[in-house]
Design a protein around this motif. Structure first.
Motif, PDB file in Angstrom:
ATOM      1  N   TYR A  37       0.849  -1.178   0.000  1.00  0.00           N
ATOM      2  CA  TYR A  37       0.000   0.000   0.000  1.00  0.00           C
ATOM      3  C   TYR A  37       0.889   1.233   0.000  1.00  0.00           C
ATOM      4  CZ  TYR A  37      -3.258  -3.590   1.366  1.00  0.00           C
ATOM      5  OH  TYR A  37      -3.991  -4.746   1.392  1.00  0.00           O
ATOM      6  N   ILE A  38       0.604   2.150  -0.892  1.00  0.00           N
ATOM      7  CA  ILE A  38       1.342   3.402  -0.950  1.00  0.00           C
ATOM      8  C   ILE A  38       0.388   4.499  -0.511  1.00  0.00           C
ATOM      9  CG2 ILE A  38       2.567   5.034  -2.427  1.00  0.00           C
ATOM     10  CD1 ILE A  38       3.300   2.633  -4.211  1.00  0.00           C
ATOM     11  N   ARG A  39       0.818   5.244   0.498  1.00  0.00           N
ATOM     12  CA  ARG A  39      -0.040   6.293   1.038  1.00  0.00           C
ATOM     13  C   ARG A  39       0.803   7.499   1.403  1.00  0.00           C
ATOM     14  NH1 ARG A  39       1.132   6.566   6.262  1.00  0.00           N
ATOM     15  NH2 ARG A  39       1.603   4.706   7.464  1.00  0.00           N
ATOM     16  N   SER A  40       0.127   8.597   1.670  1.00  0.00           N
ATOM     17  CA  SER A  40       0.811   9.811   2.089  1.00  0.00           C
ATOM     18  C   SER A  40       1.510   9.602   3.425  1.00  0.00           C
ATOM     19  CB  SER A  40      -0.178  10.970   2.223  1.00  0.00           C
ATOM     20  OG  SER A  40      -0.716  11.290   0.973  1.00  0.00           O
ATOM     21  N   TYR A  41       2.672  10.187   3.541  1.00  0.00           N
ATOM     22  CA  TYR A  41       3.434  10.181   4.790  1.00  0.00           C
ATOM     23  C   TYR A  41       2.630  10.898   5.866  1.00  0.00           C
ATOM     24  CZ  TYR A  41       6.855  12.033   8.120  1.00  0.00           C
ATOM     25  OH  TYR A  41       7.516  12.399   9.261  1.00  0.00           O
ATOM     26  N   GLU A  42       2.704  10.376   7.074  1.00  0.00           N
ATOM     27  CA  GLU A  42       2.114  11.015   8.243  1.00  0.00           C
ATOM     28  C   GLU A  42       3.229  11.215   9.271  1.00  0.00           C
ATOM     29  OE1 GLU A  42      -0.911   8.251   9.386  1.00  0.00           O
ATOM     30  OE2 GLU A  42      -2.052   8.558   7.544  1.00  0.00           O
ATOM     31  N   PRO A  43       3.165  12.253  10.086  1.00  0.00           N
ATOM     32  CA  PRO A  43       4.233  12.490  11.070  1.00  0.00           C
ATOM     33  C   PRO A  43       4.557  11.276  11.940  1.00  0.00           C
ATOM     34  CG  PRO A  43       2.820  14.407  10.931  1.00  0.00           C
ATOM     35  CD  PRO A  43       2.168  13.331  10.095  1.00  0.00           C
ATOM     36  N   ALA A  44       3.577  10.440  12.238  1.00  0.00           N
ATOM     37  CA  ALA A  44       3.834   9.246  13.042  1.00  0.00           C
ATOM     38  C   ALA A  44       4.716   8.230  12.317  1.00  0.00           C
ATOM     39  CB  ALA A  44       2.508   8.597  13.441  1.00  0.00           C
ATOM     40  N   ASP A  45       4.870   8.381  10.994  1.00  0.00           N
ATOM     41  CA  ASP A  45       5.720   7.480  10.211  1.00  0.00           C
ATOM     42  C   ASP A  45       7.207   7.791  10.380  1.00  0.00           C
ATOM     43  OD1 ASP A  45       3.533   6.139   8.995  1.00  0.00           O
ATOM     44  OD2 ASP A  45       3.387   7.714   7.462  1.00  0.00           O
ATOM     45  N   TRP A  46       7.542   8.981  10.918  1.00  0.00           N
ATOM     46  CA  TRP A  46       8.935   9.402  10.911  1.00  0.00           C
ATOM     47  C   TRP A  46       9.904   8.380  11.513  1.00  0.00           C
ATOM     48  CZ3 TRP A  46      12.248  11.545   8.154  1.00  0.00           C
ATOM     49  CH2 TRP A  46      13.546  11.750   8.637  1.00  0.00           C
ATOM     50  N   PRO A  47       9.649   7.794  12.682  1.00  0.00           N
ATOM     51  CA  PRO A  47      10.630   6.836  13.214  1.00  0.00           C
ATOM     52  C   PRO A  47      10.948   5.696  12.227  1.00  0.00           C
ATOM     53  CG  PRO A  47       9.069   7.423  14.924  1.00  0.00           C
ATOM     54  CD  PRO A  47       8.544   8.004  13.626  1.00  0.00           C
ATOM     55  N   ALA A  48       9.938   5.177  11.554  1.00  0.00           N
ATOM     56  CA  ALA A  48      10.157   4.097  10.593  1.00  0.00           C
ATOM     57  C   ALA A  48      10.876   4.613   9.343  1.00  0.00           C
ATOM     58  CB  ALA A  48       8.836   3.438  10.216  1.00  0.00           C
ATOM     59  N   VAL A  49      10.523   5.822   8.901  1.00  0.00           N
ATOM     60  CA  VAL A  49      11.195   6.405   7.737  1.00  0.00           C
ATOM     61  C   VAL A  49      12.659   6.674   8.075  1.00  0.00           C
ATOM     62  CG1 VAL A  49      11.292   8.443   6.226  1.00  0.00           C
ATOM     63  CG2 VAL A  49       9.096   7.318   6.695  1.00  0.00           C
ATOM     64  N   TRP A  50      12.923   7.220   9.249  1.00  0.00           N
ATOM     65  CA  TRP A  50      14.299   7.478   9.669  1.00  0.00           C
ATOM     66  C   TRP A  50      15.095   6.179   9.748  1.00  0.00           C
ATOM     67  CZ3 TRP A  50      18.264  10.228   9.412  1.00  0.00           C
ATOM     68  CH2 TRP A  50      19.314  10.160  10.331  1.00  0.00           C
ATOM     69  N   ALA A  51      14.470   5.101  10.198  1.00  0.00           N
ATOM     70  CA  ALA A  51      15.151   3.803  10.259  1.00  0.00           C
ATOM     71  C   ALA A  51      15.574   3.335   8.863  1.00  0.00           C
ATOM     72  CB  ALA A  51      14.258   2.761  10.932  1.00  0.00           C
ATOM     73  N   LEU A  52      14.819   3.722   7.828  1.00  0.00           N
ATOM     74  CA  LEU A  52      15.197   3.400   6.447  1.00  0.00           C
ATOM     75  C   LEU A  52      16.295   4.337   5.943  1.00  0.00           C
ATOM     76  CD1 LEU A  52      11.672   2.931   4.814  1.00  0.00           C
ATOM     77  CD2 LEU A  52      13.236   1.131   5.555  1.00  0.00           C
ATOM     78  N   LEU A  53      16.123   5.634   6.216  1.00  0.00           N
ATOM     79  CA  LEU A  53      17.038   6.634   5.675  1.00  0.00           C
ATOM     80  C   LEU A  53      18.417   6.615   6.341  1.00  0.00           C
ATOM     81  CD1 LEU A  53      14.688   9.757   5.437  1.00  0.00           C
ATOM     82  CD2 LEU A  53      15.392   8.236   3.575  1.00  0.00           C
ATOM     83  N   GLU A  54      18.450   6.448   7.640  1.00  0.00           N
ATOM     84  CA  GLU A  54      19.718   6.606   8.365  1.00  0.00           C
ATOM     85  C   GLU A  54      20.854   5.742   7.812  1.00  0.00           C
ATOM     86  OE1 GLU A  54      21.596   6.961  12.812  1.00  0.00           O
ATOM     87  OE2 GLU A  54      19.814   5.721  12.576  1.00  0.00           O
ATOM     88  N   PRO A  55      20.686   4.421   7.651  1.00  0.00           N
ATOM     89  CA  PRO A  55      21.820   3.649   7.142  1.00  0.00           C
ATOM     90  C   PRO A  55      22.225   4.031   5.715  1.00  0.00           C
ATOM     91  CG  PRO A  55      19.881   2.241   7.426  1.00  0.00           C
ATOM     92  CD  PRO A  55      19.549   3.583   7.994  1.00  0.00           C
ATOM     93  N   VAL A  56      21.255   4.444   4.922  1.00  0.00           N
ATOM     94  CA  VAL A  56      21.552   4.845   3.545  1.00  0.00           C
ATOM     95  C   VAL A  56      22.332   6.166   3.549  1.00  0.00           C
ATOM     96  CG1 VAL A  56      20.515   5.537   1.355  1.00  0.00           C
ATOM     97  CG2 VAL A  56      19.583   3.590   2.625  1.00  0.00           C
ATOM     98  N   PHE A  57      21.878   7.136   4.331  1.00  0.00           N
ATOM     99  CA  PHE A  57      22.587   8.411   4.415  1.00  0.00           C
ATOM    100  C   PHE A  57      23.977   8.216   5.016  1.00  0.00           C
ATOM    101  CE2 PHE A  57      18.656  11.448   4.616  1.00  0.00           C
ATOM    102  CZ  PHE A  57      18.296  11.057   3.337  1.00  0.00           C
ATOM    103  N   ARG A  58      24.094   7.411   6.062  1.00  0.00           N
ATOM    104  CA  ARG A  58      25.376   7.194   6.738  1.00  0.00           C
ATOM    105  C   ARG A  58      26.393   6.529   5.811  1.00  0.00           C
ATOM    106  NH1 ARG A  58      23.945  10.483  10.022  1.00  0.00           N
ATOM    107  NH2 ARG A  58      22.827  10.028  11.942  1.00  0.00           N
ATOM    108  N   ALA A  59      25.920   5.658   4.922  1.00  0.00           N
ATOM    109  CA  ALA A  59      26.821   4.965   4.003  1.00  0.00           C
ATOM    110  C   ALA A  59      27.487   5.936   3.035  1.00  0.00           C
ATOM    111  CB  ALA A  59      26.056   3.884   3.234  1.00  0.00           C
ATOM    112  N   GLY A  60      26.821   7.029   2.706  1.00  0.00           N
ATOM    113  CA  GLY A  60      27.405   8.014   1.802  1.00  0.00           C
ATOM    114  C   GLY A  60      27.642   7.497   0.397  1.00  0.00           C
ATOM    115  N   GLU A  61      26.844   6.545  -0.050  1.00  0.00           N
ATOM    116  CA  GLU A  61      27.069   5.932  -1.359  1.00  0.00           C
ATOM    117  C   GLU A  61      26.025   6.265  -2.403  1.00  0.00           C
ATOM    118  OE1 GLU A  61      27.201   1.838  -0.256  1.00  0.00           O
ATOM    119  OE2 GLU A  61      29.227   1.978   0.553  1.00  0.00           O
ATOM    120  N   THR A  62      24.816   6.637  -1.976  1.00  0.00           N
ATOM    121  CA  THR A  62      23.752   6.826  -2.968  1.00  0.00           C
ATOM    122  C   THR A  62      22.961   8.110  -2.821  1.00  0.00           C
ATOM    123  OG1 THR A  62      22.241   5.524  -1.599  1.00  0.00           O
ATOM    124  CG2 THR A  62      23.427   4.348  -3.340  1.00  0.00           C
ATOM    125  N   PHE A  63      23.082   8.822  -1.715  1.00  0.00           N
ATOM    126  CA  PHE A  63      22.352  10.071  -1.512  1.00  0.00           C
ATOM    127  C   PHE A  63      23.339  11.167  -1.134  1.00  0.00           C
ATOM    128  CE2 PHE A  63      18.581   7.546  -1.557  1.00  0.00           C
ATOM    129  CZ  PHE A  63      17.571   8.421  -1.915  1.00  0.00           C
TER     130      PHE A  63
END
Length: 185
Positions: A37-63
């Motif tokens: 299911y694809i839906r609009s982001y809600e502020p309560a989603d942030w912890p889960a979104v951050w859990a996805l983004l953090e390792p990707v941003f920290r790796a410094g390879e794609t963003f």
């Protein structure tokens, strides 16, 4: 693609991002493995979104953010600087991915959209065979040469897609590189 709210594409058949995203509550898709299911982001989603983004941003390879970016800075970059942010969730509501939509760049390139997306580790490598740059300004000859030296090929031209500050509307190129052996565009 049908939105659960019954939002319809305009008569042209083209989906208008602003209308569709703001009117649709969620879009139901079925992948080869599970409903998604694809839906609009809600502020309560942030912890889960951050859990996805953090390792990707920290790796410094794609963003492009600094790998030392803070959680608060990441939220501003991913959520507040975007026109739309969506999440992909499984039937239990677990966030499996996120994407954002924003102008490709400021001012003179703002008439072209850019999207970034991140998937949960276990959802990656799901058949991607190539990587594509959607808006390479044709007058950026140094950049084009660099990407070509790194395996990218020009596969298309978007006439007048970039509003150059000095030259007016100039072409943009679509460039692609295969991610699997033997793939030639």
């Amino acid at each position: 693609m049908t939105a659960a709210t019954g939002a319809k594409a305009p008569p042209s058949g083209r989906l208008l991002v602003g209308e569709t995203i703001t009117r649709a509550r969620f879009i139901s898709l079925t992948t080869s493995q599970l409903p998604l299911y694809i839906r609009s982001y809600e502020p309560a989603d942030w912890p889960a979104v951050w859990a996805l983004l953090e390792p990707v941003f920290r790796a410094g390879e794609t963003f492009p953010p600094d790998p030392a970016i803070t959680e608060a800075e990441s939220r501003v970059e991913w959520v507040e600087h975007s026109q739309a942010v969506m999440v992909a969730v499984d039937p239990a509501g677990a966030v499996l991915g996120t994407y954002n939509l924003r102008p490709n760049t400021l001012a003179l390139g703002a008439h072209v959209a850019n999207a970034g997306y991140v998937l949960a580790e276990h959802c990656r490598r799901q058949g991607f065979r190539a990587m594509q740059f959607n808006l390479v300004v044709s007058t950026n000859t140094a950049g084009i040469r660099c990407w070509q030296r790194n395996g990218f090929q020009i596969v298309g031209t978007l006439p007048g897609a970039f509003r150059h500050r000095q030259l007016g509307y100039v072409d943009a190129l679509v460039m692609i590189q295969g991610l699997v052996e033997g793939l030639a565009p």
